[in-house]
Design a protein around this motif. Sequence first.
Motif, short mmCIF file in Angstrom:
data_model
loop_
_atom_site.label_atom_id
_atom_site.label_comp_id
_atom_site.label_asym_id
_atom_site.label_seq_id
_atom_site.Cartn_x
_atom_site.Cartn_y
_atom_site.Cartn_z
N PRO A 141 0.83 -1.21 0.00
CA PRO A 141 0.00 0.00 0.00
C PRO A 141 0.86 1.26 0.00
CG PRO A 141 0.10 -0.94 2.19
CD PRO A 141 0.81 -1.91 1.29
N GLU A 142 0.22 2.40 -0.17
CA GLU A 142 0.93 3.66 -0.27
C GLU A 142 1.41 4.12 1.11
OE1 GLU A 142 -2.53 3.62 -1.31
OE2 GLU A 142 -1.71 2.55 -3.04
N LYS A 143 2.70 4.33 1.21
CA LYS A 143 3.30 4.87 2.43
C LYS A 143 4.45 5.80 2.04
CE LYS A 143 2.33 0.79 5.28
NZ LYS A 143 2.93 -0.31 6.09
N GLY A 144 4.88 6.62 2.98
CA GLY A 144 5.94 7.58 2.67
C GLY A 144 7.21 7.39 3.48
N ARG A 145 7.28 6.33 4.26
CA ARG A 145 8.45 6.14 5.13
C ARG A 145 9.67 5.64 4.35
NH1 ARG A 145 4.39 3.39 8.11
NH2 ARG A 145 3.49 4.70 9.75
N ASP A 146 10.86 5.96 4.88
CA ASP A 146 12.11 5.54 4.23
C ASP A 146 12.22 4.02 4.14
OD1 ASP A 146 12.98 8.06 3.72
OD2 ASP A 146 14.36 8.19 5.42
N ARG A 147 11.85 3.34 5.22
CA ARG A 147 11.94 1.88 5.22
C ARG A 147 11.07 1.28 4.12
NH1 ARG A 147 10.62 -2.02 10.44
NH2 ARG A 147 11.09 -4.00 9.42
N HIS A 148 9.87 1.82 3.94
CA HIS A 148 8.95 1.37 2.89
C HIS A 148 9.57 1.62 1.53
CE1 HIS A 148 5.00 0.64 1.04
NE2 HIS A 148 5.19 1.73 0.33
N HIS A 149 10.17 2.79 1.36
CA HIS A 149 10.80 3.16 0.09
C HIS A 149 11.90 2.15 -0.27
CE1 HIS A 149 11.95 6.18 -2.97
NE2 HIS A 149 13.19 5.80 -2.72
N ARG A 150 12.73 1.81 0.72
CA ARG A 150 13.82 0.86 0.47
C ARG A 150 13.28 -0.53 0.12
NH1 ARG A 150 16.00 3.53 4.97
NH2 ARG A 150 15.46 1.77 6.35
N MET A 151 12.19 -0.92 0.76
CA MET A 151 11.57 -2.22 0.47
C MET A 151 11.08 -2.27 -0.98
SD MET A 151 8.28 -3.98 2.35
CE MET A 151 7.10 -2.81 1.64
N LEU A 152 10.48 -1.19 -1.44
CA LEU A 152 9.98 -1.15 -2.82
C LEU A 152 11.14 -1.18 -3.81
CD1 LEU A 152 6.99 1.38 -2.76
CD2 LEU A 152 7.03 -1.07 -2.25
N LEU A 153 12.22 -0.47 -3.51
CA LEU A 153 13.39 -0.50 -4.39
C LEU A 153 13.97 -1.91 -4.49
CD1 LEU A 153 15.23 2.79 -3.37
CD2 LEU A 153 14.32 2.25 -5.65
N THR A 192 12.32 -4.67 -4.15
CA THR A 192 11.37 -5.44 -4.97
C THR A 192 11.58 -5.15 -6.45
OG1 THR A 192 9.72 -5.43 -3.19
CG2 THR A 192 8.91 -5.87 -5.43
N LEU A 193 11.78 -3.88 -6.79
CA LEU A 193 12.01 -3.50 -8.19
C LEU A 193 13.29 -4.15 -8.72
CD1 LEU A 193 11.10 0.32 -8.13
CD2 LEU A 193 9.78 -1.53 -9.18
N GLU A 194 14.35 -4.13 -7.93
CA GLU A 194 15.60 -4.75 -8.38
C GLU A 194 15.40 -6.24 -8.66
OE1 GLU A 194 18.59 -3.93 -5.48
OE2 GLU A 194 18.88 -1.87 -6.15
#
Length: 308
Positions: A143-155, A157-159
């Motif tokens: 889901p949509e979140k703005g935290r740094d930890r969430h951002h790193r998790m999505l990156l 996943t993308l990799e």
Amino acid sequence: MKIESQLEKVSRFQHLEIVANQVVEGFISGMHKSPFHGFSAEFAEHKVYNPGESTRHIDWKLFARTDRLYTKRYEEETNLRCHLIIDNSSSMHYPELQANQNFYESKIGFSVLASAVLMNILKKQRDAVGLSVFSDSYEYYAPEKGRDRHHRMLLSTLEGLLKVSRKQKRTDTITYLHQIAEKMYRRSMIILFTDMFQSEDEEALFNALQHLKHNKHKVVLFHVVDGTTELQFDFDNAPRKFIDLETGEEVAVFADTIKEAYKKEAESYFKRLALTCAQNKIKYVPVNVGANFEKIITTYLVEKQNFG
């Protein structure tokens, strides 16, 4: 594709976030030459001051330099919710890359880096981002979140999407677009990266795209293609065997004998898709792999301004 060499290209920059940041910084540095100059301050954690707002957070130092009023943004501010959707079916892992090519010259690589670029901008602007990945299954959802930890998790996943699966994965766009639409409770900008290769009923596909717009969401469809081969069908006239990456079906043809008919059919499909999107107020943007990311960024900036 040689997986090791492609992942090396990412790791050489240390990680996908570094590559994305370079793209964004390059775009910002060129803004003074572009019609999007007015957006540049937004990347610096500022937003335009609107008359009537409190003057308490005005950045007077920036005013002294620019003669324009901007207010500072703070950690708790979230002005936009954005959900990225990536088609990870086998056809998105085309074309097969050579050792000297960049990972973003395949459709999946282009979509991954484009998504990371948008995430970089969203992070700078303190906006919330979510991610869905689908193929013949709903592979990933956050889901949509703005935290740094969430951002790193999505990156991370993308990799992981850059790793090519040996398994043939079909595209079940209709099923999973409907499922994703049902998860979007709060009004968001929804950005979809797909090559739109599917054998299902076109009307059902368009209904699924329309479903994404429920609850007044804004939808942007980036239609990712390898323009040279998939649209122009630019092959020499040697006998070739074409293999469907999703079904494994094969057909042997001389390219010149079907080139004109193929181009006519492909162009017709693109036009129908563009028309249907326009009728449903979906922003349709065809993008070519290996191109620069200016079209991705400027489309996002304009659509965000119109989101309201």
